[in-house]
Design a protein around this motif. Structure first.
Motif, PDB file in Angstrom:
ATOM      1  N   ILE A  12       0.839  -1.194   0.000  1.00  0.00           N
ATOM      2  CA  ILE A  12       0.000   0.000   0.000  1.00  0.00           C
ATOM      3  C   ILE A  12       0.876   1.246   0.000  1.00  0.00           C
ATOM      4  CG2 ILE A  12      -1.744   1.275   1.311  1.00  0.00           C
ATOM      5  CD1 ILE A  12      -2.657  -1.457   2.416  1.00  0.00           C
ATOM      6  N   LYS A  13       0.584   2.175  -0.897  1.00  0.00           N
ATOM      7  CA  LYS A  13       1.371   3.399  -1.016  1.00  0.00           C
ATOM      8  C   LYS A  13       0.638   4.611  -0.445  1.00  0.00           C
ATOM      9  CE  LYS A  13       4.356   5.932  -4.197  1.00  0.00           C
ATOM     10  NZ  LYS A  13       4.909   6.010  -5.580  1.00  0.00           N
ATOM     11  N   LEU A  48      -0.229  -0.656   9.833  1.00  0.00           N
ATOM     12  CA  LEU A  48       0.200  -0.406   8.453  1.00  0.00           C
ATOM     13  C   LEU A  48       1.677  -0.738   8.264  1.00  0.00           C
ATOM     14  CD1 LEU A  48      -1.616   3.009   7.946  1.00  0.00           C
ATOM     15  CD2 LEU A  48      -2.107   0.916   6.687  1.00  0.00           C
ATOM     16  N   ALA A  49       2.228  -1.561   9.110  1.00  0.00           N
ATOM     17  CA  ALA A  49       3.654  -1.872   9.059  1.00  0.00           C
ATOM     18  C   ALA A  49       4.014  -2.627   7.784  1.00  0.00           C
ATOM     19  CB  ALA A  49       4.058  -2.698  10.281  1.00  0.00           C
ATOM     20  N   ASN A  50       5.269  -2.444   7.344  1.00  0.00           N
ATOM     21  CA  ASN A  50       5.815  -3.172   6.205  1.00  0.00           C
ATOM     22  C   ASN A  50       4.983  -2.979   4.937  1.00  0.00           C
ATOM     23  OD1 ASN A  50       6.710  -4.851   8.777  1.00  0.00           O
ATOM     24  ND2 ASN A  50       8.222  -5.211   7.177  1.00  0.00           N
ATOM     25  N   ASN A  51       4.745  -1.717   4.611  1.00  0.00           N
ATOM     26  CA  ASN A  51       4.113  -1.362   3.356  1.00  0.00           C
ATOM     27  C   ASN A  51       5.051  -0.437   2.581  1.00  0.00           C
ATOM     28  OD1 ASN A  51       1.129  -2.294   2.814  1.00  0.00           O
ATOM     29  ND2 ASN A  51       1.271  -2.006   5.038  1.00  0.00           N
ATOM     30  N   LYS A  52       4.501   0.299   1.619  1.00  0.00           N
ATOM     31  CA  LYS A  52       5.291   1.234   0.825  1.00  0.00           C
ATOM     32  C   LYS A  52       4.699   2.636   0.906  1.00  0.00           C
ATOM     33  CE  LYS A  52       6.740  -2.351  -2.448  1.00  0.00           C
ATOM     34  NZ  LYS A  52       6.776  -2.790  -3.873  1.00  0.00           N
ATOM     35  N   LEU A  53       4.261   3.013   2.092  1.00  0.00           N
ATOM     36  CA  LEU A  53       3.598   4.295   2.273  1.00  0.00           C
ATOM     37  C   LEU A  53       4.506   5.448   1.863  1.00  0.00           C
ATOM     38  CD1 LEU A  53       1.770   3.843   5.709  1.00  0.00           C
ATOM     39  CD2 LEU A  53       0.745   3.873   3.434  1.00  0.00           C
ATOM     40  N   ALA A  54       3.967   6.353   1.056  1.00  0.00           N
ATOM     41  CA  ALA A  54       4.690   7.564   0.666  1.00  0.00           C
ATOM     42  C   ALA A  54       4.384   8.713   1.615  1.00  0.00           C
ATOM     43  CB  ALA A  54       4.341   7.962  -0.759  1.00  0.00           C
ATOM     44  N   GLY A  55       3.628   8.434   2.653  1.00  0.00           N
ATOM     45  CA  GLY A  55       3.284   9.422   3.663  1.00  0.00           C
ATOM     46  C   GLY A  55       2.334   8.786   4.665  1.00  0.00           C
TER      47      GLY A  55
END
Length: 483
Positions: free
Chosen positions: A91-92, A109-116
């Protein structure tokens, strides 16, 4: 509600079959209306079909370890959700406000690809959200530009338990100030990748000084160099982990943390403990293994409630007899012999129950070699003395060749000769270097300059060319009559 442990290997693999996961058809998913908890982890889900109808009273949903790139619309429409685990996906963005924003209590939301970070967590005043896990999102600061970060700082969340380790937070430490109610804060972790650690050079840092209600603080592996004198603002602190950093000592104010029960300072370069360490009356566990302690203050005997005392791999020559009575101890790899009684061995084994890679016995003391430099003389005096001695004792054989023009044609003048010098006495390497540079006519090698000396001289000649007078004859006089 206690958050689910996403790092539990049993939990992570419970839906796997023979190491393979088959993607399920979400169109056929149906549940009875009374169901309140659904686990869809490890199902290789890319999305969830919009036609899926979750139970109306669903309060806990686990979608971890899938291939989601966004939060499915059908999940955003849930109204009563209290716990959502979408860790280990791709999830970004999660900025759209869900219908459960005022009922959610635990969000993982750990170990995702969040951009913010999810904007709605700050902007919607989610009063029931107490547990938030944003750890291992390496690009979470990507959106912190064009005033977005400054806008986040205007809000205050109600989060009590925050995990935000391994997010490469270095220049945005003020984000911690948006969690003034936090009681458990995990900025560091003992399990990490060195490419994604948060960097906190000093504690309390800017932003963290607003979290005065902390009861548990983890700053392990955060490149911590200093503990500031206002560390005692954390008056409620019960558990503190500062292991695997670059600390060399503790300030006296550290001893004002009177509620501290568990203190982990392993794998630092701490040389000493404050004399007032005995003021930590409630301390139950003190881990000081793999430091550089060479002595312990007398006040450490006053820690009457201490149950675990770990000083493995230090530079101690002795420990007080009172410390040997503690329930769990480890004195190995110091500069004294371990006790040989059975009671001590049982205490040590109990402490090492979940620790691997330790050795028994006494550490081999390394005695530094004596320096060639005499402590009674300064560097300048030693250099001057050496130069005087070498000048007076130098015996050079001077064989001056004939200087008259008549002798230049003689055969002896062109015979090769060896002009030997006496061997120099042994001396320090730095004197040899200085002497050699003096003989070369320069103390500074040309390579040490950003622009070589030759280039500088060439440039100066171009800027200030030498004036050349034109003459007719070799002995023409160009002076004025009045000169």
């Amino acid at each position: 509600m206690e958050p689910m442990n996403s790092n539990d290997p049993v939990q992570n693999k419970k839906s796997l079959t023979n190491g393979f996961t088959k993607e399920i058809n979400t169109d056929a998913l149906t549940w009875p209306e009374k169901i309140t908890t659904i686990d869809l982890s490890n199902k290789n889900l890319v999305t969830i079909d919009a036609s899926v109808k979750f139970p109306p009273n669903l309060i806990e949903l686990n979608l971890s370890h899938n291939r989601l790139t966004e939060i499915p619309r059908v999940v955003l429409n849930l109204n009563k959700l209290k716990s959502l685990d979408v860790s280990y996906n791709s999830i970004k963005y999660f900025d759209e406000t869900p219908n459960f924003c005022h009922s959610i209590e635990m969000l993982n939301l750990a170990n995702n690809k969040l951009a913010g970070p999810p904007y709605w967590v700050w902007a919607e005043d989610c009063q029931k959200l107490t547990h938030l896990d944003l750890s291992f999102n390496l690009d979470i600061t990507e959106s912190f530009n064009d005033g977005y970060f400054e806008e986040l700082l205007q809000y205050k969340t109600h989060v009590i338990h925050l995990k935000i380790n391994n997010c490469r937070l270095t220049h945005h430490l003020e984000l911690y100030s948006t969690f003034p109610k936090a009681k458990v804060l995990e900025i560091g972790s003992e399990k990490l990748s060195h490419l994604c650690v948060n960097r906190v050079m000093e504690v309390p840092c800017k932003g963290l000084d607003n979290c005065c209600d902390l009861e548990s603080l983890n700053l392990s592996n955060t490149h911590l160099y200093n503990i500031a004198t206002n560390i005692d603002i954390f008056t409620s602190l019960v558990e503190l982990n500062l292991s695997q950093n670059h600390l060399s000592g503790l300030p006296i104010e550290f001893c004002n943390l009177h509620n501290l029960k568990k203190c982990t300072l392993s794998f630092n370069q701490i040389l000493y403990l404050p004399d007032a360490i005995g003021n930590l009356k409630n301390l139950l566990m003190l881990h000081m293994d793999s430091n550089e302690l060479c002595t312990l203050p007398d006040s450490i005997k006053e820690l009457k409630n201490l149950e675990v005392f770990d000083v493995y791999n230090n530079c101690l020559y002795e420990v007080p007899e009172e410390m040997k009575q503690i329930a769990e101890v480890d004195f190995a790899q110091n500069y004294f012999d371990e006790p040989e009684d059975t009671e001590y061995s049982m205490k040590k084994e109990k402490l090492r129950l979940n620790i691997e890679g330790r050795f028994d016995g006494r550490k081999i003391e390394v005695i530094p070699q004596e320096s060639d430099h005499s402590p009674d003389t300064t560097d300048d005096e030693e250099l001057l003395q050496y130069l005087n001695n070498t000048t007076s004792s130098k015996e050079t054989v001077h064989i001056n060749p004939p200087s008259s023009p008549e002798d230049w044609d003689s055969d002896d003048y062109w015979v090769p000769r060896f002009c030997g010098t006496t061997s120099r006495p042994p001396h320090a390497s730095w004197i040899d270097f200085v002497k050699r540079k003096m003989e070369e006519g320069s103390f500074c090698p040309m390579d040490a300059h950003a622009v070589s000396i030759a280039e500088q001289v060439k440039y100066e000649k171009m800027c200030k060319p030498k004036i050349v007078h034109e003459v007719v004859g070799q002995f023409d006089d160009l002076s004025d009559d009045n000169s």
